[in-house]
Design a protein around this motif. Structure first.
Motif, PDB file in Angstrom:
ATOM      1  N   HIS A  46      47.799  31.340  42.978  1.00  0.00           N
ATOM      2  CA  HIS A  46      46.780  32.173  42.341  1.00  0.00           C
ATOM      3  C   HIS A  46      46.805  33.576  42.930  1.00  0.00           C
ATOM      4  O   HIS A  46      46.739  34.578  42.204  1.00  0.00           O
ATOM      5  CB  HIS A  46      45.402  31.533  42.536  1.00  0.00           C
ATOM      6  N   ASN A  50      47.597  37.535  41.188  1.00  0.00           N
ATOM      7  CA  ASN A  50      46.717  38.691  41.349  1.00  0.00           C
ATOM      8  C   ASN A  50      47.348  39.782  42.192  1.00  0.00           C
ATOM      9  O   ASN A  50      47.073  40.975  41.981  1.00  0.00           O
ATOM     10  CB  ASN A  50      45.379  38.248  41.947  1.00  0.00           C
ATOM     11  N   HIS A 126      41.039  41.057  33.670  1.00  0.00           N
ATOM     12  CA  HIS A 126      40.293  40.886  34.921  1.00  0.00           C
ATOM     13  C   HIS A 126      39.337  39.701  34.819  1.00  0.00           C
ATOM     14  O   HIS A 126      39.222  38.893  35.747  1.00  0.00           O
ATOM     15  CB  HIS A 126      39.521  42.167  35.220  1.00  0.00           C
ATOM     16  N   HIS A 127      38.668  39.572  33.694  1.00  0.00           N
ATOM     17  CA  HIS A 127      37.677  38.508  33.517  1.00  0.00           C
ATOM     18  C   HIS A 127      38.297  37.145  33.225  1.00  0.00           C
ATOM     19  O   HIS A 127      37.604  36.131  33.322  1.00  0.00           O
ATOM     20  CB  HIS A 127      36.717  38.879  32.385  1.00  0.00           C
ATOM     21  N   ASP A 129      40.301  35.480  34.901  1.00  0.00           N
ATOM     22  CA  ASP A 129      40.534  34.699  36.124  1.00  0.00           C
ATOM     23  C   ASP A 129      39.477  33.593  36.251  1.00  0.00           C
ATOM     24  O   ASP A 129      38.287  33.872  36.347  1.00  0.00           O
ATOM     25  CB  ASP A 129      40.487  35.614  37.349  1.00  0.00           C
ATOM     26  N   VAL A 132      37.650  33.057  40.714  1.00  0.00           N
ATOM     27  CA  VAL A 132      37.328  34.372  41.273  1.00  0.00           C
ATOM     28  C   VAL A 132      37.287  34.310  42.799  1.00  0.00           C
ATOM     29  O   VAL A 132      36.503  33.562  43.389  1.00  0.00           O
ATOM     30  CB  VAL A 132      35.988  34.886  40.724  1.00  0.00           C
ATOM     31  N   THR A 136      40.963  38.674  43.153  1.00  0.00           N
ATOM     32  CA  THR A 136      40.589  39.037  41.784  1.00  0.00           C
ATOM     33  C   THR A 136      40.196  40.510  41.705  1.00  0.00           C
ATOM     34  O   THR A 136      40.294  41.135  40.637  1.00  0.00           O
ATOM     35  CB  THR A 136      39.412  38.163  41.300  1.00  0.00           C
ATOM     36  N   ARG A 139      42.937  42.448  40.188  1.00  0.00           N
ATOM     37  CA  ARG A 139      43.581  41.880  38.990  1.00  0.00           C
ATOM     38  C   ARG A 139      43.234  42.773  37.785  1.00  0.00           C
ATOM     39  O   ARG A 139      42.285  42.522  37.048  1.00  0.00           O
ATOM     40  CB  ARG A 139      43.094  40.452  38.772  1.00  0.00           C
ATOM     41  N   HIS A 181      33.972  40.437  45.345  1.00  0.00           N
ATOM     42  CA  HIS A 181      34.699  39.413  44.591  1.00  0.00           C
ATOM     43  C   HIS A 181      34.981  38.173  45.431  1.00  0.00           C
ATOM     44  O   HIS A 181      35.342  37.123  44.881  1.00  0.00           O
ATOM     45  CB  HIS A 181      36.029  39.955  44.063  1.00  0.00           C
ATOM     46  N   HIS A 208      30.919  37.623  36.449  1.00  0.00           N
ATOM     47  CA  HIS A 208      32.133  36.892  36.083  1.00  0.00           C
ATOM     48  C   HIS A 208      31.836  35.542  35.442  1.00  0.00           C
ATOM     49  O   HIS A 208      32.772  34.773  35.194  1.00  0.00           O
ATOM     50  CB  HIS A 208      33.030  36.711  37.313  1.00  0.00           C
ATOM     51  N   TYR A 243      33.611  30.543  35.899  1.00  0.00           N
ATOM     52  CA  TYR A 243      34.391  31.769  35.767  1.00  0.00           C
ATOM     53  C   TYR A 243      35.402  31.688  34.627  1.00  0.00           C
ATOM     54  O   TYR A 243      35.753  30.615  34.147  1.00  0.00           O
ATOM     55  CB  TYR A 243      35.122  32.075  37.071  1.00  0.00           C
ATOM     56  N   HIS A 254      45.780  33.045  31.136  1.00  0.00           N
ATOM     57  CA  HIS A 254      45.082  33.443  32.358  1.00  0.00           C
ATOM     58  C   HIS A 254      45.791  33.019  33.641  1.00  0.00           C
ATOM     59  O   HIS A 254      45.370  33.403  34.732  1.00  0.00           O
ATOM     60  CB  HIS A 254      43.646  32.897  32.382  1.00  0.00           C
TER      61      HIS A 254
END
Length: 282
Positions: A46, A50, A126-127, A129, A132, A136, A139, A181, A208, A243, A254
């Motif tokens: 992950h 990012n 960005h959203h 993800d 979070v 992030t 991202r 974040h 988020h 999220y 995503h």
């Protein structure tokens, strides 16, 4: 104050890199020890996705850095902007400048991205993800990085910000974004104590949440005052947050770099979900 100004006016590139890398490392370790949510995910993978977008953001900003420097020098030389029109002590310049750069370069940019469809297409990356954490924060689709840069440049002109102030703002912006974040939750007393000044993880995580109306609240990056002032502030318990985006549930959109890069160029998808729900106070 003169020493602080001199430091940021000549801040070494190594120090700016340390703020970015050191901040990510610190909060990444902290959230591994005391996570708000124990995600069932491969944390290094992950982070790798990012961090790819962190690199693209750095490349965009580095490529366009000369524009920001020349804009600042141009505004100061021609006495354009609030700080050039109103004489004030250096410490007042710093506070006023940081507030206004955050308002225009971060809050307004963020609000606009949520209300202009083609900008939202880029910001939705960005959203999207679903996990979070501190990575992030960086991202951002390369297209969004350009949009954010343009708002920052506009802010520099309006404020009449000298480069030492721009570098100071960027340092605060990077650290606060990584902080708010991060997959951690402050104790209620600590959140209330510092949340009146800066954006906390408790506050930004609400933004988020995967559906409206919560994803259209808490736009702030450094200072929390703007959301309170413009009535876009909301609260919700961290354990109740989910999220990601209700419009992009498929992993290829995503969790895979190639698919994520294509998201802004897909047909617009109207958000669904809790449109009629009321913002809760906890």
């Amino acid at each position: 104050m003169e020493r602080i100004v001199d430091y940021f006016e000549h801040i070494p590139s190594a120090h700016r890199s340390l703020l970015l890398v050191g901040g990510i490392a610190f909060f990444w370790l902290l959230e591994s020890i005391v996570p708000l949510v124990r995600f069932d995910y491969h944390k290094p993978r992950h982070a790798g996705i990012n961090l790819f977008f962190t690199v693209t953001t750095i490349l965009v900003n580095f490529t366009l850095a000369f524009v920001l420097v020349n804009t600042s020098d141009w505004a100061v030389a021609r006495h354009l902007g609030l700080l050039q029109w109103v004489p004030m002590p250096l410490w007042v310049q710093a506070i006023t400048g940081l507030l206004l750069l955050d308002l225009i370069g971060a809050w307004l940019a963020h609000w606009t991205e949520h209300h202009v469809k083609w900008m939202w297409q880029f910001h939705s990356v960005h959203h999207s993800d679903q996990y979070v954490d501190t990575t992030t924060a960086n991202r951002h689709h390369p297209g969004e990085s350009v949009i954010r840069f343009l708002f920052t440049t506009l802010a520099v002109i309006v404020v009449g910000a000298p480069m030492w102030l721009v570098f100071m703002y960027q340092a605060f912006s990077v650290l606060l974004s990584q902080f708010n974040h991060a997959n951690i939750e402050l104790p209620r007393w600590a959140d209330r104590a510092i949340g009146w000044l800066v954006v906390t993880p408790n506050m930004h995580h609400v933004h988020h949440h995967y559906v409206l109306p919560y994803s259209n609240t808490n736009y702030g990056n450094i200072f929390s005052i703007w959301d309170r002032l413009f009535s876009t502030y909301a609260t919700r318990s961290g354990k109740d947050l989910v999220y990601g985006l209700d419009t992009h549930p498929h992993p290829r959109e995503h969790s895979h770099i190639g698919g994520i890069l294509k998201v802004p160029f897909q047909p617009y998808r109207a958000p669904v979900g809790e449109k009629e729900s009321k913002l809760s106070e906890v």
